[in-house]
Design a protein around this motif. Structure first.
Motif, PDB file in Angstrom:
ATOM      1  N   GLN A 294       0.814  -1.217   0.000  1.00  0.00           N
ATOM      2  CA  GLN A 294       0.000   0.000   0.000  1.00  0.00           C
ATOM      3  C   GLN A 294       0.845   1.264   0.000  1.00  0.00           C
ATOM      4  N   GLN A 295       2.042   1.186   0.548  1.00  0.00           N
ATOM      5  CA  GLN A 295       2.891   2.375   0.661  1.00  0.00           C
ATOM      6  C   GLN A 295       3.848   2.540  -0.514  1.00  0.00           C
TER       7      GLN A 295
ATOM      8  N   HIS B 236      -2.063   2.065  -6.546  1.00  0.00           N
ATOM      9  CA  HIS B 236      -2.431   2.533  -7.882  1.00  0.00           C
ATOM     10  C   HIS B 236      -2.058   1.519  -8.954  1.00  0.00           C
ATOM     11  N   GLY B 237      -1.699   0.305  -8.570  1.00  0.00           N
ATOM     12  CA  GLY B 237      -1.367  -0.721  -9.554  1.00  0.00           C
ATOM     13  C   GLY B 237      -0.013  -0.545 -10.214  1.00  0.00           C
ATOM     14  N   ASP B 238       0.926   0.147  -9.549  1.00  0.00           N
ATOM     15  CA  ASP B 238       2.260   0.373 -10.118  1.00  0.00           C
ATOM     16  C   ASP B 238       3.190  -0.739  -9.615  1.00  0.00           C
ATOM     17  N   TYR B 239       3.270  -1.831 -10.382  1.00  0.00           N
ATOM     18  CA  TYR B 239       4.086  -2.976  -9.965  1.00  0.00           C
ATOM     19  C   TYR B 239       5.582  -2.704 -10.134  1.00  0.00           C
ATOM     20  N   GLN B 240       5.946  -1.888 -11.079  1.00  0.00           N
ATOM     21  CA  GLN B 240       7.353  -1.582 -11.269  1.00  0.00           C
ATOM     22  C   GLN B 240       7.922  -0.838 -10.060  1.00  0.00           C
ATOM     23  N   ARG B 241       7.181   0.097  -9.548  1.00  0.00           N
ATOM     24  CA  ARG B 241       7.640   0.825  -8.356  1.00  0.00           C
ATOM     25  C   ARG B 241       7.779  -0.112  -7.169  1.00  0.00           C
ATOM     26  N   TYR B 242       6.843  -1.045  -7.004  1.00  0.00           N
ATOM     27  CA  TYR B 242       6.928  -1.981  -5.880  1.00  0.00           C
ATOM     28  C   TYR B 242       8.112  -2.936  -6.052  1.00  0.00           C
ATOM     29  N   ARG B 243       8.396  -3.343  -7.292  1.00  0.00           N
ATOM     30  CA  ARG B 243       9.560  -4.209  -7.522  1.00  0.00           C
ATOM     31  C   ARG B 243      10.855  -3.487  -7.187  1.00  0.00           C
ATOM     32  N   GLN B 244      10.962  -2.230  -7.565  1.00  0.00           N
ATOM     33  CA  GLN B 244      12.165  -1.463  -7.233  1.00  0.00           C
ATOM     34  C   GLN B 244      12.308  -1.279  -5.722  1.00  0.00           C
ATOM     35  N   TYR B 245      11.197  -1.092  -5.044  1.00  0.00           N
ATOM     36  CA  TYR B 245      11.257  -0.988  -3.581  1.00  0.00           C
ATOM     37  C   TYR B 245      11.760  -2.294  -2.967  1.00  0.00           C
ATOM     38  N   CYS B 246      11.285  -3.429  -3.465  1.00  0.00           N
ATOM     39  CA  CYS B 246      11.737  -4.718  -2.926  1.00  0.00           C
ATOM     40  C   CYS B 246      13.234  -4.907  -3.149  1.00  0.00           C
ATOM     41  N   SER B 247      13.755  -4.475  -4.301  1.00  0.00           N
ATOM     42  CA  SER B 247      15.196  -4.592  -4.558  1.00  0.00           C
ATOM     43  C   SER B 247      15.996  -3.740  -3.584  1.00  0.00           C
ATOM     44  N   ARG B 248      15.561  -2.515  -3.342  1.00  0.00           N
ATOM     45  CA  ARG B 248      16.281  -1.645  -2.402  1.00  0.00           C
ATOM     46  C   ARG B 248      16.219  -2.210  -0.979  1.00  0.00           C
ATOM     47  N   ARG B 249      15.078  -2.717  -0.596  1.00  0.00           N
ATOM     48  CA  ARG B 249      14.949  -3.263   0.755  1.00  0.00           C
ATOM     49  C   ARG B 249      15.796  -4.516   0.935  1.00  0.00           C
ATOM     50  N   LEU B 250      15.863  -5.365  -0.081  1.00  0.00           N
ATOM     51  CA  LEU B 250      16.691  -6.559   0.003  1.00  0.00           C
ATOM     52  C   LEU B 250      18.164  -6.184   0.133  1.00  0.00           C
ATOM     53  N   ARG B 251      18.595  -5.141  -0.569  1.00  0.00           N
ATOM     54  CA  ARG B 251      19.976  -4.689  -0.454  1.00  0.00           C
ATOM     55  C   ARG B 251      20.270  -4.171   0.947  1.00  0.00           C
ATOM     56  N   ARG B 252      19.345  -3.446   1.543  1.00  0.00           N
ATOM     57  CA  ARG B 252      19.550  -2.948   2.909  1.00  0.00           C
ATOM     58  C   ARG B 252      19.641  -4.107   3.908  1.00  0.00           C
TER      59      ARG B 252
ATOM     60  N   ASP C  82     -20.013 -11.730 -11.789  1.00  0.00           N
ATOM     61  CA  ASP C  82     -19.885 -11.555 -10.344  1.00  0.00           C
ATOM     62  C   ASP C  82     -18.428 -11.666  -9.910  1.00  0.00           C
ATOM     63  N   MET C  83     -17.710 -12.612 -10.476  1.00  0.00           N
ATOM     64  CA  MET C  83     -16.306 -12.773 -10.106  1.00  0.00           C
ATOM     65  C   MET C  83     -15.463 -11.598 -10.567  1.00  0.00           C
ATOM     66  N   VAL C  84     -15.763 -11.069 -11.761  1.00  0.00           N
ATOM     67  CA  VAL C  84     -15.034  -9.890 -12.235  1.00  0.00           C
ATOM     68  C   VAL C  84     -15.287  -8.701 -11.321  1.00  0.00           C
ATOM     69  N   LYS C  85     -16.523  -8.564 -10.870  1.00  0.00           N
ATOM     70  CA  LYS C  85     -16.880  -7.460  -9.971  1.00  0.00           C
ATOM     71  C   LYS C  85     -16.165  -7.578  -8.629  1.00  0.00           C
ATOM     72  N   GLU C  86     -15.979  -8.810  -8.139  1.00  0.00           N
ATOM     73  CA  GLU C  86     -15.361  -9.013  -6.833  1.00  0.00           C
ATOM     74  C   GLU C  86     -13.839  -9.017  -6.891  1.00  0.00           C
ATOM     75  N   SER C  87     -13.251  -9.143  -8.084  1.00  0.00           N
ATOM     76  CA  SER C  87     -11.788  -9.258  -8.183  1.00  0.00           C
ATOM     77  C   SER C  87     -11.163  -7.873  -8.151  1.00  0.00           C
ATOM     78  N   GLN C  88     -11.093  -7.291  -6.974  1.00  0.00           N
ATOM     79  CA  GLN C  88     -10.501  -5.978  -6.763  1.00  0.00           C
ATOM     80  C   GLN C  88      -9.347  -6.110  -5.777  1.00  0.00           C
ATOM     81  N   GLY C  89      -8.196  -5.510  -6.104  1.00  0.00           N
ATOM     82  CA  GLY C  89      -7.054  -5.553  -5.211  1.00  0.00           C
ATOM     83  C   GLY C  89      -5.851  -6.177  -5.893  1.00  0.00           C
ATOM     84  N   PRO C  90      -4.640  -5.894  -5.379  1.00  0.00           N
ATOM     85  CA  PRO C  90      -3.421  -6.432  -6.001  1.00  0.00           C
ATOM     86  C   PRO C  90      -3.377  -7.950  -6.037  1.00  0.00           C
ATOM     87  N   ALA C  91      -3.904  -8.608  -4.990  1.00  0.00           N
ATOM     88  CA  ALA C  91      -3.823 -10.060  -4.938  1.00  0.00           C
ATOM     89  C   ALA C  91      -4.692 -10.728  -5.991  1.00  0.00           C
ATOM     90  N   LEU C  92      -5.658  -9.999  -6.562  1.00  0.00           N
ATOM     91  CA  LEU C  92      -6.584 -10.592  -7.523  1.00  0.00           C
ATOM     92  C   LEU C  92      -6.398 -10.037  -8.927  1.00  0.00           C
TER      93      LEU C  92
END
Length: 606
Positions: A47-48, A53-69, A241-251
Motif C-alpha cells: 500500500q505504501q 495505484h497498480g504500479d508494480y514496477q515501483r513496488y519491484r524497485q522498492y523490494c530490490s532496495r529493501r533486500l539490499r539494505r 460476479d467474479m469480475v466485480k469481486e476481483s478488486q485488489g493487487p492479490a486478484l
C-alpha cells in the motif's frame, strides 16, 4: 513485525571459600524461535509503495532496495564485481531478519511477473518471461516456508505455509491446472481462516475473500470441462460476479484471466444468438459484432440490477448506452454496404436491418427511462432530506418528468411499436403516470411560492391524471404491482394536499375578516354610504343607517387657467403720428427758455 523469543537456561554451581567448585553439566541450549507477521508486512509495503495505484514496477524497485539494505545489515552481500552466492543455512540463523530475505525475494519476483502480465498483450513473447518469474516467486515462497518451519514459531510457520500455497495456486491458475489450483487455494484458505480467529481478523478475512473468488473461478472451469455443451446464462452471470469481486493487487492476476474468459464466452454466445423475436417479427442478426454489443448491453443491465448504490448504477448505464450506440452504428454501416453492393436484393436485407435498429432503439429508450427513474429516486431522497448541502427543489423533479414524457413520446416512434396494442396501452398508462407526477411537483413548486389557487388546480389535475392512468393500467394484461402502488400513493398525496390547501385558504380568509371587523366604528368615514352603493348589494350601510355623508367631505376643484400674452413683444403697430393734433407754441421769455406750461419737458441749461 519481528518478535524474538529465546529461552536459555544456564546452570551454575556456586562454591564457598575452601570448597572445590564443581561445574554442573550445562543443559542443551534451545533453538531460538522468531516471529514474523507475513501478511501484515506485505500488505503495508504494497500500500505504501505503488500497489495502491497498480504500479508494480515501483513496488519491484522498492523490494530490490529493501533486500539490499537487509543484506548489508546482516553482512551477507554477494560481493562486488563478481557474484558470490551466499548460502544461508536455517540451522545457523541467529537474527529474525533472515526470514525477511526470502519473503522480499518472493515479492520482488511476483511483482515483476505482474508487471510483465500487463505488458504481454502488446508483446506476446513476454508471457514466457512472466511464467519464469512466477515460478521463481513460488520457489522463494517455498524457501520462506522452509526457513519459518525451522526457525519460526508455530504461528509464523502456518502463515508461511499459507503464503506458499497461495503463490503456488496462482501459478497453477495461470497454467490452467484447475484441480491443483483448487486444492492449494482451499488449504491456504483453511489456514488463513484459522489465523483470523487468533489475531488481525480484518486482514486475514480479506485474504480469505480473495481466495474464495479464486476458488469459484476454478470450480467454474471444472464445471465447464465436465459439461459437453456451451456456457449458460448462469455461467455468464457467475463470471460477471467474479469480475466485480476481483478488486485488489492479490486478484489482479485472476482479473486478467477472467476478462479473457469472459470475452471468449461472449464470442461463443454470440455464435448461438442468430436471431431475436420482437413484436411478432423474427429478426436475424448476421453480424457478429452486433451480437457481441447486444450481449454486452445485457450483461451491463444484469450488473445494474445487482447494484445498490445509485451513483454506480448511473455510471454503468453509460456503458450500456455505449454498447447500444455501437450496435446502431454497426447496423448503419452494414446498410450502406448492402446498398452499394446489391441494389436488387437490398430491400429484404435492409428491412431486416431496420427492424433490428428499431428493436435496439426501443431497448435503448427503455433503459433511458430506467436511468431517469433512478435520477428521480435520487432527487426525491434529497428533497425528503433537509440536511443536504444543496437540497433538491420540486422544479428539478419537474424537469426530470418532462424528460420522461419526451422519452415515452420517442418510444412510439420505432417501427412495429404501434402494431402492438398491449405495448401501446402500457406506454399510454406510463405517460399519464408521469404527467400526474409532473403536475404534482409543479403544484408543490407553486405552493412553495405561496400561489395557493394555482397549486390547488394543479393538485386536482394530478389526481385526474392518476385516475386515468389507473384505468389504463387495468386494461393491460401484465402490470407490475409497484407501478399500481405508486399511482395509489400519488392519488392519496394529491387528495391530501388539496384538503390542506382548502384548510389553509379558509384560515387565511377568517383572519382577514376578523382583522377588518376590529377596525369598524360608527364614525369611520371610509365606509360606503347607501347612495354610493346603489348598484351593488352591501349590508353595512343599511345596518349603520348612513344614507349620505353629512357634512359632505371636501372635494378637489380644478383651478382657473392663467393666460399669458406672449405675442405682445412681437407685434408691430402702425404709425399714427399723422393723425395726432398739432401742439400750440408757447410765448414769453420763460416759455421759450424752458417751455414751462406748454406740455414740454424742460431741458437743462447745461
Amino acid at each position: 513485525p519481528l518478535l524474538v523469543s529465546m529461552e536459555v537456561d544456564d546452570a551454575v554451581v556456586e562454591g564457598e571459600k575452601g570448597l572445590e567448585v564443581v561445574d554442573a553439566p550445562v543443559e542443551e541450549q534451545e533453538v531460538p524461535r522468531f516471529g514474523l507477521t507475513i501478511l501484515s508486512e506485505i500488505r503495508t509495503s504494497q500500500q505504501q509503495n505503488g500497489l495502491r495505484h497498480g504500479d508494480y514496477q515501483r513496488y519491484r524497485q522498492y523490494c530490490s532496495r529493501r533486500l539490499r539494505r537487509i543484506r548489508r545489515a546482516l553482512k551477507v552481500t554477494c560481493g562486488r564485481g563478481r557474484f558470490h552466492r551466499k548460502v544461508i543455512d536455517p540451522e545457523t540463523i541467529k537474527d529474525g531478519r533472515f526470514l525477511l530475505m526470502p519473503l522480499v525475494k518472493a515479492e520482488r519476483s511476483w511483482s515483476y511477473a505482474m508487471q510483465l502480465k500487463g505488458e504481454q498483450e502488446e508483446e506476446p513473447r513476454k508471457r514466457f518471461h512472466f511464467l519464469r518469474r512466477l515460478q521463481k516467486a513460488v520457489r522463494w515462497s517455498e524457501e520462506l516456508m522452509h526457513f519459518c518451519g525451522k526457525r519460526g514459531d508455530q504461528r509464523t510457520g502456518l502463515e508461511a505455509e499459507a503464503y506458499a500455497l497461495w503463490m503456488s495456486g496462482n501459478l497453477s491458475l495461470e497454467l490452467e491446472e484447475w484441480e491443483g489450483a483448487q486444492a492449494k487455494f482451499f488449504k491456504a484458505r483453511t489456514i488463513y481462516d484459522q489465523l483470523s480467529k487468533v489475531d488481525d481478523r480484518v486482514t486475514y478475512q480479506q485474504r480469505v475473500g480473495e481466495i474464495d473468488t479464486n476458488l469459484r473461478f476454478c470450480q467454474y472451469n471444472l464445471r465447464r470441462g465436465d459439461r459437453a455443451g456451451g456456457e449458460t446464462s448462469f455461467d455468464n452471470k457467475d463470471l460477471l460476479d467474479m469480475v466485480k469481486e476481483s478488486q485488489g493487487p492479490a486478484l489482479d492476476l485472476l482479473k486478467a484471466k477472467l476478462d479473457t474468459v469472459l470475452e471468449e464466452t461472449r464470442k461463443r454466445q454470440a455464435e448461438t444468438l442468430q436471431e431475436i423475436v420482437w413484436q411478432g417479427h423474427t429478426i436475424p442478426i448476421k453480424n457478429e459484432k452486433t451480437r457481441v454489443c447486444i450481449l454486452r448491453a445485457q450483461e451491463q443491465f444484469y450488473e445494474i440490477e445487482k447494484m445498490e448504490d445509485i451513483d454506480r448504477q448511473i455510471e454503468t448505464f453509460d456503458k450500456l448506452f455505449i454498447a447500444y450506440s455501437d450496435a446502431l452504428r454497426i447496423i448503419r454501416d452494414d446498410a450502406e454496404e448492402i446498398r452499394k453492393k446489391d441494389k436488387q436484393r437490398a430491400d429484404t436485407q435492409i428491412a431486416n436491418l431496420d427492424l433490428l435498429a428499431a428493436y435496439i432503439t426501443f431497448m435503448k429508450l427503455q433503459r433511458t427511462v430506467d436511468r431517469n427513474l433512478l435520477l428521480v429516486k435520487q432527487k426525491e431522497e434529497q428533497l425528503a432530506c433537509t440536511g443536504e448541502k444543496i437540497p433538491a427543489k420540486p422544479d428539478d423533479l419537474v424537469h426530470l418528468y418532462e424528460t420522461l414524457l419526451q422519452n415515452m413520446n420517442d418510444m412510439r416512434q420505432p417501427l412495429g411499436v404501434e402494431e402492438d396494442p398491449e405495448l401501446s396501452k402500457k406506454i399510454t398508462a406510463r405517460t399519464l403516470r408521469f404527467k400526474a407526477w409532473r403536475c404534482h411537483y409543479l403544484a408543490a413548486s407553486y405552493m412553495a411560492a405561496k400561489k395557493l389557487v394555482e397549486a390547488f388546480a394543479l393538485f386536482t389535475r394530478a389526481g385526474e391524471c392518476a385516475d386515468q392512468a389507473l384505468l389504463h393500467y387495468h386494461e393491460c394484461e401484465h402490470v407490475e404491482t409497484s407501478e399500481l402502488d405508486e399511482i395509489h400513493r400519488l392519488a392519496n398525496q394529491a387528495r391530501g394536499r388539496r384538503a390542506f390547501l382548502q384548510a389553509k385558504a379558509f384560515l387565511g380568509g377568517s383572519e382577514a375578516v376578523s382583522k377588518g371587523m376590529t377596525g369598524l366604528s360608527l364614525e369611520d368615514r371610509s365606509l360606503h354610504t347607501l347612495f354610493q352603493t346603489m348598484d351593488t348589494y352591501d349590508a353595512s350601510p343599511a345596518e349603520t343607517g348612513r344614507l349620505v355623508d353629512f357634512p359632505p367631505a371636501f372635494m378637489a376643484v380644478p383651478c382657473k387657467p392663467l393666460l399669458f400674452d406672449l405675442a405682445w413683444n412681437s407685434v408691430e403697430y402702425p404709425d399714427l403720428s399723422s393723425r395726432a393734433k398739432a401742439t400750440q407754441k408757447g410765448g414769453g421769455l420763460l416759455g421759450r427758455l424752458w417751455g414751462w406750461g406748454k406740455g414740454q419737458t424742460p431741458r437743462s441749461p447745461w
